[in-house]
Design an enzyme around this catalytic site. Structure first.
Site, PDB file in Angstrom:
ATOM      1  N   GLY A 249      22.587  21.537   2.499  1.00  0.00           N
ATOM      2  CA  GLY A 249      21.211  21.691   2.024  1.00  0.00           C
ATOM      3  C   GLY A 249      20.970  20.788   0.841  1.00  0.00           C
ATOM      4  O   GLY A 249      21.811  19.947   0.495  1.00  0.00           O
TER       5      GLY A 249
ATOM      6  N   GLY B  35      23.707  20.851  -1.846  1.00  0.00           N
ATOM      7  CA  GLY B  35      25.033  20.303  -1.595  1.00  0.00           C
ATOM      8  C   GLY B  35      25.579  20.820  -0.272  1.00  0.00           C
ATOM      9  O   GLY B  35      24.850  20.893   0.722  1.00  0.00           O
TER      10      GLY B  35
ATOM     11  N   ASP C  20      15.542  33.299  -7.154  1.00  0.00           N
ATOM     12  CA  ASP C  20      15.499  32.507  -5.913  1.00  0.00           C
ATOM     13  C   ASP C  20      15.975  33.367  -4.742  1.00  0.00           C
ATOM     14  O   ASP C  20      16.785  32.937  -3.929  1.00  0.00           O
ATOM     15  CB  ASP C  20      16.352  31.244  -6.045  1.00  0.00           C
ATOM     16  CG  ASP C  20      16.056  30.226  -4.931  1.00  0.00           C
ATOM     17  OD1 ASP C  20      14.989  30.341  -4.291  1.00  0.00           O
ATOM     18  OD2 ASP C  20      16.896  29.333  -4.702  1.00  0.00           O
TER      19      ASP C  20
END
Length: 497
Positions: free
Chosen positions: A205, A208, A324
């Site tokens: 992604g 990384g 997140d």
């Protein structure tokens, strides 16, 4: 010339080079660099200063010791000539002191007594390590005997099966972790990291890559951060090493390391490996029976509630908001419970000091999961509760993803991400702002949920996570308790193939 560097002189040198307490930062923040911090006064594996330093010193006739840290005062000391007792190096890029090796000048006379003393010292170290190992084995046996007498043989078998009789299980025993954090001592972390072999890439992604690695025959997950996401690695390393986060529904941390491979610096975060992958991946493959859907939802809620709560005492933790939360950052374990991963954007708060630690990460959350107050830039960034409310909004979206894949009366829908029918595949900030703020849209809740008394409760919970007024939303603790009540059912969850 004497056979040792004076203690006072050594202390003055270490202070001047910033190697006590991680350095006294006096430079302005835009001049600072991140450095590896390895000396007795480091509170974290990294520090910030005007430059990075490495000092190699031989004190009191002993073996040379390396101290790494940050420098902030008197750069002229960086120009000093190496001697047989001290050598030092300064550099001015982030982490440039990580793999620097220094040597001391050879003394004119090498007393014949030193090799003998070195051998004796090595023997004493081996004896001490052997005694420590024997003590740990006996202590573990005593613990097991106590567990046996308190809980009976069946509980012992259960305990052994949970641990898998693994080397990692032994290493992560609470005796061996760092004082207040979830991690192993830094040198042990580095040793573990250097012994991990990468086996296969299981995810890629913008952040990384994630690899399945092997450590002494045990699978581990290795997240290799891209260079532009360095601050996320730094933040996760910082949180795991300073906060006690051992919980069934938080991804288990093993080690963090910065290593030089293939002539480039790699940032590794090593955690427990879960073969089912993320909840996002799991929902693509797997339609859910209602009880399995609730098991996934309850366990994810337990993880979020643990993050959000502040626990006081020696085994306590600050309150943490994730920032997140999404199905890609929730993993599915082999027992079909969820655990929450990726703390690279997390913020921390302690009531006692009323200190809000928001870190130093320029990255923002995932646009598709952003709450309306984030999209219209009305969030109060100085208020910790604001960050928890955005987590609850995102958690409602994760519940929606689970609900779509739940079989009711033989009907189930294909996996789709939240707002799939309202925004493009990779929505922009403006796309999401129009749908969520201007049009005040929320994902469509499947009508079939109303046919099931338990899942209709799940639908109502989603609505209460999506109130436009952030303070009106449910708390993570209320979500957890309500889901636990909904999930009381004798049927055991199973995966269909």
């Amino acid at each position: 010339m004497t056979s040792e560097i004076p203690r006072k002189g050594l202390l003055m040198l270490l202070v001047a080079l910033g190697l006590t307490r991680g350095g006294v930062v006096k430079a302005s923040r835009d001049q600072l660099v991140n450095c590896t911090c390895e000396n007795p006064h480091c509170k974290k594996p990294t520090c910030q200063g005007a430059w990075c330093t490495v000092v190699l010193v031989r004190e009191q006739g002993g073996h040379p010791q390396v101290h790494r840290g940050c420098g902030n005062m008197n750069p002229e000391l960086c120009l000093g000539r190496p001697t047989e007792f001290v050598n030092h190096h300064c550099c001015y890029r982030s982490f440039c002191n990580h793999n620097v090796s220094l040597v001391l000048e050879e003394p004119d006379v090498n007393p014949p007594l030193l090799p003998i003393l070195g051998s004796v010292l090595a023997l004493l170290v081996l004896v001490a390590l052997g005694a420590l190992g024997l003590w740990r084995v006996r202590r573990r046996q005593e613990k097991q005997r106590g567990l046996h007498s308190d809980l009976g043989e069946s509980s012992l078998i259960l305990k052994a099966s949970e641990q898998g009789d693994s080397m990692l299980g032994d290493l992560l025993d609470s005796d061996c972790t760092t004082g207040s954090g979830s991690g192993l001592p830094f040198l042990v972390q580095r040793t573990v990291a250097r012994q991990v072999a990468l086996v296969e890439c299981v995810g890629k992604g913008r952040y990384g890559e994630v690899w399945r690695g092997s450590w002494h025959g045990e699978s581990v997950a290795v997240k290799i951060f891209s260079s532009r996401d360095e601050q996320s690695w730094f933040r996760e390393t910082e949180i795991y090493n300073t906060v006690l986060l051992r919980h069934d529904n938080i991804l288990g941390f093993i080690a963090s390391d910065m290593t030089s491979r293939n002539s480039s610096t790699q940032l590794w975060l090593i955690t427990h490996f879960h073969e089912h992958g993320s909840l996002y991946d799991f929902l693509q493959r797997q339609p859910l029976e209602p009880q399995l859907a609730l098991r996934l939802a309850v366990s994810a809620a337990c993880g979020l509630a643990h993050l959000h709560v502040e626990i006081f005492g020696t085994q306590g933790k600050p309150a943490i908001a994730h920032r997140d939360l999404k199905s890609r950052n929730v993993l599915v374990k082999s027992d079909l419970q969820c655990c929450i991963a990726d703390l690279g954007l997390a913020v921390m708060h302690s009531q006692g000091s009323d200190y809000l630690d928001i870190g130093n990460n320029p990255r923002v959350g995932t646009k598709r999961y952003m709450a309306p107050e984030v999209l219209d830039e009305q969030i109060r960034t100085d208020c910790f509760e604001s960050y928890k409310w955005t987590d609850v909004w995102a958690f409602g979206l994760v519940l929606w993803e689970i609900a779509r894949r739940t079989i009711i009366n033989g009907i189930v829908e294909d996996y789709r991400p939240p707002f799939y029918d309202m925004v493009p595949n990779d929505p922009s900030f403006e796309d999401m702002k129009k749908v969520v703020c201007t049009d005040q849209q929320t994902p469509t809740i499947p009508n079939r949920l109303a046919a099931d008394p338990v899942l209709s409760g799940l639908a109502q919970m989603m609505r209460e996570c999506w109130y436009p007024n952030p303070s009106a939303r449910l708390t993570a603790l209320r979500i957890k308790k309500t889901l636990q009540k909904l999930s009381h059912h004798p049927e055991k969850p199973k995966v269909t193939h």
